[in-house]
Structure formats: C-alpha cells, structure tokens
Design an enzyme around this catalytic site. Structure first.
Site, short mmCIF file in Angstrom:
data_model
loop_
_atom_site.label_atom_id
_atom_site.label_comp_id
_atom_site.label_asym_id
_atom_site.label_seq_id
_atom_site.Cartn_x
_atom_site.Cartn_y
_atom_site.Cartn_z
N ARG A 1 1.03 -1.19 -0.45
CA ARG A 1 -0.10 -0.25 -0.40
C ARG A 1 0.86 1.13 0.25
O ARG A 1 0.47 2.25 -1.29
CB ARG A 1 -0.73 -0.11 0.92
CG ARG A 1 -1.89 -0.76 1.30
CD ARG A 1 -2.29 -1.22 0.09
NE ARG A 1 -3.65 -2.53 0.28
CZ ARG A 1 -3.05 -3.58 -0.10
NH1 ARG A 1 -2.29 -4.21 -1.02
NH2 ARG A 1 -4.52 -4.73 0.32
N SER B 1 14.95 14.95 1.18
CA SER B 1 16.26 14.06 1.54
C SER B 1 15.82 12.58 2.24
O SER B 1 14.46 12.80 3.45
CB SER B 1 17.22 14.82 2.73
OG SER B 1 18.47 14.04 2.85
N GLU C 1 2.32 1.69 -3.56
CA GLU C 1 0.71 2.35 -4.20
C GLU C 1 0.80 3.68 -4.39
O GLU C 1 0.45 4.59 -5.27
CB GLU C 1 -0.47 1.45 -3.97
CG GLU C 1 -1.52 2.13 -4.87
CD GLU C 1 -2.70 0.79 -4.66
OE1 GLU C 1 -2.46 -0.57 -4.72
OE2 GLU C 1 -3.26 1.72 -4.17
#
Lengths: 146, 146, 146, 146, 146, 146, 146, 146, 146, 146
Positions: H87, H113, H90
C-alpha cells in the site's frame, strides 16, 4: 534529417539500385561488416566514407552530416529474439565463461576490447553445407592497478 | 558425483598440478575452447576424451560418467556482468542486425548454427598491444518452407 | 510498402474475399501453417509462392518483393498472454526438461532444429470434444565436438 | 521424502540399473513422455503406476505416496536457456500467432487444452539426418459465453 | 474498423446515450460481466449478440464483424497497478496456493478452466458498508495421464 | 520454531493423520479456505483457533505462538506458473478492466477490499463435468476526497 | 476530450493564468494534494469540485465530465527514477518492514488503507534548511478471519 | 556475529522478554520507528544506543559492534508484496507526481532528503475505525547549479 | 513548447551555428557539464542562464519558461546500452561496494549527495593515449538518528 | 580457500586488528580504492601486493593464490538499492547522455575505458558540510573503423 530517416533512405536506395552491402562497402572502400553497421546507425563514418556513400546511393547532402555524427548505440531487447541474432547471444551464454578462462590464460587479467575492435564474416564452402565464419579481432586491454 | 562436484574437482586438480587449459586440451587431443567448455559443464565428452581427462587430472572413475552426460546449458544472468563477457554481449547488441544483413546477403534466409559449431581463440601479436582473435564457425542452416 | 503494410493488406483482402488460411494455402500450394506464418511476416516466401499469393489476394506488385524479404522474427512479450498461445508456452515450461530427456535418450546429445523444421495442425474428431493435433518435425542436430 | 528426494532417487536408480526412460515407461505401462514427466515431478501418478515404478526402480515405500501427490508445476526461467528447450520456446514465439489463426479457423474461438492433453516424441529416419517428431494432442475448449 | 476503434465507439455511444453496462447487457440478453468484456475486446460475440449491440448503441455495420472476430487477449502490465485490479492480483498471490490445496482436495489433480468459465459480480448490502461479491464458475479439468 | 517449520509440521501431521483441509477446518471451526491459508502461513490465527489446530494436529506448544504471529505475505513469482494458479492470474488479466467497469458502475469510485475479505470454494455438480465455484466477498471501499 | 487532453488543458491554463496548485485548491475548496492529484488524473472529482475547477481555469464544459470519471490509476515505471519520487520509493524499501512491525504492534494484524486515505504536505522552517513534512493518514483495516 | 545473527537474536530476546518495539525504544531513548529500523539492520546505532539495547535485551557484547556498523540497506523485491508494504508503494505510484508538483511549488527545484530524514507513526482514534498516521520529515535539498 | 521541442530546438540551433557545448557554456557563464545537462532537460535553469541561452542560440521566448521549469528526470533503460554510458554503469557495479567502504570510512555513516552535487570532465594528455577525467563533487550527508 | 572465504577472512582480520582500508593500502603501497576493491574480490593482485596484504593481515598462505586469481566481476542487483550506491547509479542515469555529449565533443567518437582506469576518493572540507570528491580517470578509446 534524423538518424532514422537516413537509415531508411539508405535501405530504400540500396533496394532501388539493386546494390548489396558487399558492393556498397567495396565502393566506400571499407569492410562490409563495418560499412553495414555504419549504414544501420551503429558507427560514425569519417568524411571520406560518408561522401562516398552519399554519392553511391544518391543520398541528400544533409545525410552526410548525420552519417558523421556519433551515434547512441542501443538495441531493442535485452535478450534478442530473431533466431540468427539469438544464436549469437546463446553462444555468449554457453561459452562466455569458457572464453574468459581461455583468453585470460593466454593474455593475463583483462578483456578483449569491443571498441578497438573489428569483425568479419566469411563463407567456408563445405559439401555437407556451407559454413559461416565470424572473426572478431579486438585489442587486449589489461586491467590497470593503481 | 554431481556435475558441480566434477567441475570443482577439475578446477582443483588443474590448480594443484599447475596445468593450463591449453595443456589439458593437448593431452585430451581436442581444441582448448571445446575442452574448457566440457570441463566447465557446457558440453558432453565422448568416452575417449573423458577417459583421457580423468587420467590427466587424476579424477575418480565416477567423474567419467558425469563428463559423458548431456548437460543442461544455462547461465546465471540474462545480461552478463563480468566485463570480458559483457563485451561479447555488447558486440551481439551493437552488431546483431548487421550480422543478420551480411550473413543473409551471402547465404540466403537462414542462420548460423550454434550446435554444429566450433569456436577458437587466437592471439595476434601487435606492437600497439596484442589482439584477441575469436573465430566462430557454424554451419549455415537455411529456413525450410513446407 | 513496409512489412506491416503488407500484413495488413493481406488480412483485409482475406476478409474482403472471404478466404480462409487453408484456402489461400491451397492456392499457393504450400502447407497452411507455413503459408499463414509467411503472411504474418514470420517467413520469407520464394518467388513462385509470393507471385501466387499476390494474384490470389490481389495485392500490389510491391508486396511481392516484401514477401520475399528475410524477416526479422520477433514477438511482443517474453511470456505470451493470449490463452491459446500461453498454453503452448506452458507446455514448454511443464514438459521442457522431459522432452530434453526423451529426445536426447533417443537421438544422443543435440537438439531439434527450429530452422530445418515444419509444423502442422490437424483435427481429431472425438465425441467428447474434438482434439487439436499439433505436429512438429525438426531435424535432429547433434552437438559437434572439435 | 520430499519431491526432490524422490526425483533424485529415481535418477540415481535409473543410472545404477542402466535403464532408459523408454524401458521404464514400458514397465509402467504408460507413454514414455508422460512417465518421464511424472518421474521429474511434473505429473502425479495413479496408484498402479506408482507401485510399478517403485518396484522397477527399487524405490522405498515412502516414494509411492509422493509420486501420487499433486505436484506444483513450475520452472526456473521465464525464458528457457538450454538450447533444446529454447528452440521450443522460439517455436512458440515465431509460430504462436500463426497457430492461433490456424486453430481458430478450424475449430472456432477457443484454445487447445494443456491439461486434457498428451505429448509424444518419435523419430523419423532420414538419410540427410534423422528428424524429431513431437506430437501434441489436446482437447479443443471453446470459449463459453454467458 | 479495427478492434480499438470499435471499443472507442462503444464507450462514446454508451456515454452519449447515458447507458450502463448493466442496461446494455439486458438489451443484449447476456450477463453484464460477459457483455462488458466483449465490449472491451476480451471476448468474441455471436451474431445475435453483435447485432443487438450494434442496434442498441447505433454502431456502424462494420462494427458487427469486428465484434464477432476472435480477439487476441492481452493486458498491459504483468503486475497490474490500478488499485481495484491490483487487489485481485494480490488475492491470487496470497491465496493461490491455498486455492490449489482446497480445489485439488475436493476435485482431484486438475484445474479450474478459465475458458469454460463464467464470472459474475453482485452486491451484498451491509450496514457497515456494502460488499462486492465476485463469483467465478469454471469447469474442473482433470489432468490426463497417457 | 520458524514459520516454515510450523508449515512443514502441519503438512506432515496432516498426511500422517490422514486428515483433509476440510476436516481440519471443521475441527478448528473456521472456513476451509481461511484455515488452509493460515496453515500455509498467509493469515494469523486467533488464540482459540491456534489452540485447536495444535491439539488436532498434535503440534508442539511453540507452534501456537507462531500461528498467532502476523505473517509477511509474499509469493515467489510475479507471474505464477502452476496451471491452477496461472488460470486465476489469467482471469485477472482478461477480466480486470471489465471488473473495474462493472464494480464501479454498481458501487461508485472505489475498490473491493482484499483485507476485509473472505473467499470460498464450492463444487457445482454437472453431468458434463463438475464445476469449481470460487466466491470472493470483500467490503467496498470508496475513495476518500479530502 | 480524453483524460490526457484534460490534464494538458489544466496545465496550460494554470501556466497561462499564473496560478499555483495551492491557489487552485483554495478556489476548489479542497486540499492541495488531493486537488493536484485529481488534476493529474489520479482521482475523480465530485460535481461541485469539477464545476469549480472548470470555472477557475476556464476549461470547456466537456472537461467536467472527464474530471468526474473514475480514473485508471497507473504509473510508468515499477521503480521510479525522478530523484524526488525515487526517495519516496527508497523510504518504502528501507522502512517498509519497520513500518509493518510498528503499525501492527500498535493496531494488530492489518494494514493502513491507501483508499480511505489522505495525504498532506507541509513546510517546517529550519535555520539549517527548511524541512518537508509529508503526512499520510489512512484508516486501519484489520484482516478478517472467516 | 553477522548482521543476520544479531537481528535474529534481537527478535528472539524481544519475544522471550515480552517486550514491544515501543518499550525497547523508550529504554534506548530513541523514537520507536528509528529504533526498530536499527534493530532490523537498516540503520547504524551510536555507541550509547547500542550499549543500552544490548543491556535491555541481554545481547552478547559482540552484538554491540555489529549494531554500530554501517549497514548495506537493501530489500528483497523491487515491487513489494506484503499488503501493508505494498500500500505504501502504491501511494508512491499514485501520488508520486503529485508530491513532486506540490513540494517543488512550495520549496523550489529539489527533493526531500531520505537521509537527513525522520519518520513517525501515530494513531488517530476514530469511532469509524482508528487511523494510522505516518509522518515523514526530511530536509529539503535544492538542486545545485554549477 | 514542450520540453522535447526545446531540446530539439537547442540541438538544431547548436548544429546550425556550429557551436560546441563548451562554447555555449562559456557564453552562459556556467560549467559545460551542467549547461549541457540543462540543455538536455536534466536540470532547470535560473532566469539569467535561460535568458542568455535563448539569446546565444536564438531560441523563441517561449523556450525560456520551459528551460526554467523543474524537469522530471528519467532515463530509458534501467541498464544503459550505449558503450560510453554502460562503462559508467559498470564502474558503479564493480566499484560500488568499494566506494561505500572507502567513503564511509572517511566520513562516517552517510552518502554523497547527488543533488548538492557537481560534475566535471577534463582531459589528461598522455603519450599512450589521452585520458578522460571525470570529477564528482557531492556534499556528504550523514544519516540522521531520531 | 574460495574467494568468499578470503574476503571474509580479510574483513575479520581488519576488524580484529583495528585497521582501516586506508592503512592497509598504505602498507600494501597501492591506492586505497584499488586495494579495497581487490580485498572485496573485484580486482586481482600482483604477487608483491598479495604477499604484503597477507603479512599485514596475517592471512594463511593459501589466500595469496586466491588474491592473485582473476576474479569474475558481478554484482547482485541490476539497479542497486543501498542509498550510497544508488546515488552513483542515479548520477549515471541523470548525467549519462550529458557525459556522452561532453566527452565525445572533447575527444571524438569513443569511450572512457573502465579497464585502463583508476578511481580515487577525496575529502573537501567545507564549513557547510564536507564534500566527497570522486575522481575517475580512464583512457580514451576511439572507435576503430575497418
């Protein structure tokens, strides 16, 4: 003209004039393999060769500059598929370690250059079926220690 | 003994006896490239060659059977990484299409066999740096129409 | 005309004339599988076959030259997806090692050629559901030692 | 015993007894291709076949259960590398679309099953070199609309 | 018209007429999932369904032939990315082995056909949030021994 | 005990006791698909289920803790190969977009959860061959705007 | 208008009017991250937001429908390359297992939803260099047992 | 001791002592996410933290040195599979471009960063289901021109 | 104008005016490597540099805005193929771990920034063949603990 | 001893003796980068260096032979993941084409050798944060025409 346009123009002119790669190379005064590779965009031509190629094939003046440019050498598929090209890939797979052993035994730790390199194709006639002979000739480059 | 054990035994015996692939090949009576490839498990040996190899290297009797078995030829990486082997892959990438054009112009539609095939490595001495010469020799196989 | 244009012209003409691959092959005088593969750009045609195909389908003269050219044989996906083609890939995956064992037991160390090769499709009628019969016929090529 | 142990035991026993796949299959009373595939862990055996195989090869009783288990069918490389197996992959690549066209023209929209399926290897003797004949026979499965 | 053109025409007509897949399917007289898949080019239609679809959506006559052609079924990404589709892929990954165990325990060694197969989507109302119910129904195909 | 050890112990105990997944699930009091997935390491068990499973199969106490741990859910191959599992993957490929269209038409923009989710396998008897029925039931999750 | 056309029109209008994503979001009355994602085709807009966006940017009426459609969410590269996006991927790689441990310790076995989810970007001023603060907020979804 | 041994020892000691990551972090005096990542081998510890961790968990002295070594940070799969981690991947796929737009609008051309970076997990209680809150905080690094 | 159009316009103008990257950089007042990278779309230009570049090359006013936009930095192939670029990739492969050891020994746990970073190319004349000298200069970024 | 054993022995001895790569290199009389790469198995040592290394670290005599062998240079991941090494890969991706342009403009058509090559790491002190300076120095190899 872009590189692809020049390649396409060369292939069309070659077909229209009924020329062979070998014939074109003879006119250009270079080896057929190298000449073909330069026509297919995998090597840059010097001015004399580019001039000659343009006149042999009747290419537009603009093509000459493109032929002299330094090409970006890439290929479509990490593992080639056309059977002729795949067999070469298979040879590298099957004999790669062997060639490393045999070359480094003869020459020491280093590689065969693919840049200071030439390649030739010959035919060996044989009653059981003619044979293709491919000869690679590359400078041995020893690893440098520093 | 499995294939990997035989390969390892060969490499250890070669090192222990201070032999070269070239020397081993001379004893076996075959080409150094082919002999090396068979020792590295990429070709099956006939009985005479396997016998000879076993006696030269002092391998156990069981090794002979393994050397005569038909190997499964695979390699680790689809794109090789060791610089010596990668350069060969690069040559296939850069010159693959060129070789297709040049070979098929000379021989017709077909391929160079990687099975009915031999491979040789030579050294060309050169004051600017010696050169590696790799020669591939494969039967031309024309596509069959049916 | 480029290769893709000829393929598209063939498919359109076939549809327009209501022809089948089998019917086209019968006119061309070759096997339906081979004829279809040549029409889809996976084999080069000899002059007689190309002539015949052009007249059967009413293709422009330019198509004939293209049909006679030596194609670059490539496919889109390393692992095919269309269910009919995937099943063939699956068969190679499931039975690949088995075929290697069985063929090399019968023929010795070597391969079945995919070049000196023919392929045929037949139908076996069966009350429980007809069966597809695919026959591959390729020359056995023994590995060469050197 | 795990599947791999049974496979290894089969291969060792076959070698020790000097049997061939063909001979084993004859004893088991099944086709050599199917028998080999079951021995290599790609098909489950019925009880009678498993019994017979165990007694022919002198396998421990535990092997019988494993031979009857339903195997997970997987293979190492999405694109095979051993030349014999690669050629089969290449045939799927080169002729996949062609087979789709030809089969669906003859049978309608559907596929050849790889499950209700058999596979056979034969030899066609030929003075120019013997030929391998692979026959696939699979039930045609029409797509269902709903 | 090519396949893509017909798909695009269907989507535009559907939007212009304010139709739903469910409504279209009702007119065509088939299941909404199957109808949608045929509209998106993943199944071929029989003549009656294609006729009906063309008249419902006002598609040109040429579309009918295309709808009846046998499509090549492929998808863009080996691992899907859209969250709705990825979740289905994840289910196959997480529960694939489990389904193999459970199905083969109930049915024997074999598979669920994806060809002689239907698929349905339903809604289960639930105060905590409605639930999607996907039902797959495929013929069990036992492995054949031979 | 590591996860793999517990899985192996379960499989051995199941075989030794001649149990089925269905039987084990009945004892544990959960659905066979869920129970199998938890046994294969793809779901964590609550304490009661883990206790029950350990006593049914005679697993060591240590196994209980492992069964209650939250597993990392991964699978070996991005594209599965075993035919039973591949068919499920193929269904996602062929029907993925269709399911997106049909589900989102019925439910709005969102997905079917693979977490708040259950899965069931049934058998539909059929004279032409029994049919596998897989039912997925997942909560619809609407996309949130913010 | 297709999705890509609407995205391009938004970007051009934004540039022409000298607007910022933040400013557009303020007009639309939604969060800048969500608004940007909807403008880039990764979320569907409700009618009010789509109306507002069209009037702020002067988009054609047709754009509104497209903005309300449910997008297919995909991205070009499995491993992103742009340094800003790659760093996010790297964080998932380096801290993925850690987040699994920490979240599941706090919440139990389950996941953070990426659907019932919001995302925010803030700036933390800092004399040593300002800091980007990304906040993800997703509903915890416990795995369901059944 | 190698890195893997130390990680395993930490996990076993944590389980044996019934500690949580949060509790361990409190003892070590660092954030739970950072502490967990260092325990899982994704960050090096300073001497004080390593000392403390060893005494809290009763690790052997040798572990301290390993905890202070600079780890090689790698992960198994380019695309993660465990649902919790996927997830996150995604989210990077769906919102990556959006985050680039929004961050660079606020901060200029540069990146967040992933090295001068911290990460925190919190819980937001919610009657409809608790929510996971992940906060990333990284220094903005502007691209340098030269 | 899109990014690609500006890049193409730069390359054409450079060729038409017979300029070199070095000459262009001198006019723009920046380093040749940085200037080239900005011209090829891999860095954004400040206003002064963009102004200068437009006037040197005679680019349309619209190009200036595009040159100042923050580019998405991507490259075509995960493993580069052009020999010059591949050699750089090979250096990263062969010496990556070594550089990690040597840099972290000197600087502590952290990385060399690729953002606060500059790159220079020089020539070292050498009678045996001139040498290319590439210098990378990046800020050391220590990992932060929190 | 195998290569991996020697590498492990070096790392253990280095840790036990509290040596740095820089210190070891000083003893061996070679550059720290080269020395480290040879210790990590990416370069072969000459006899003097191998002797010296063995005595400095107290390695067994057998290690010397291994250090002098010609290594196979490979790396684990086509796209590296450790942040320090990935940044180098990213630099090749972002600046690869730029370097090709700049180097070939200065030197002509050819490449920088990765074999006749040296690599150095330095530190540039800077109040805003020290900087890593990596210097690559490789022979320019012009493409050969033939």
């Amino acid at each position: 003209m872009k590189r692809e346009d020049v390649i396409e123009a060369i292939i069309l002119a070659k077909k229209a004039k009924g020329l062979s790669w070998e014939g074109i190379a003879a006119e250009v005064g270079m080896n057929p393999v190298w000449t073909t590779s330069a026509c297919l965009g995998m090597n840059s031509m010097g001015e004399a060769a580019a001039d000659k190629l343009c006149s042999v094939l009747g290419l537009p003046a603009e093509a000459k500059t493109v032929l002299m440019e330094y090409p970006t050498k890439t290929w479509d598929r990490a593992v080639p598929q056309d059977p002729l090209i795949y067999r070469l890939y298979e040879i590298v797979g099957v004999y790669g370690e062997t060639l490393k052993e045999v070359i480094q035994e003869q020459f020491g730790d280093g590689i065969m250059s693919a840049i200071d390199f030439s390649l030739d194709v010959g035919k060996e006639e044989n009653p059981k079926g003619d044979r293709v002979v491919i000869t690679m000739n590359g400078k041995f480059l020893p690893y440098k220690a520093w």
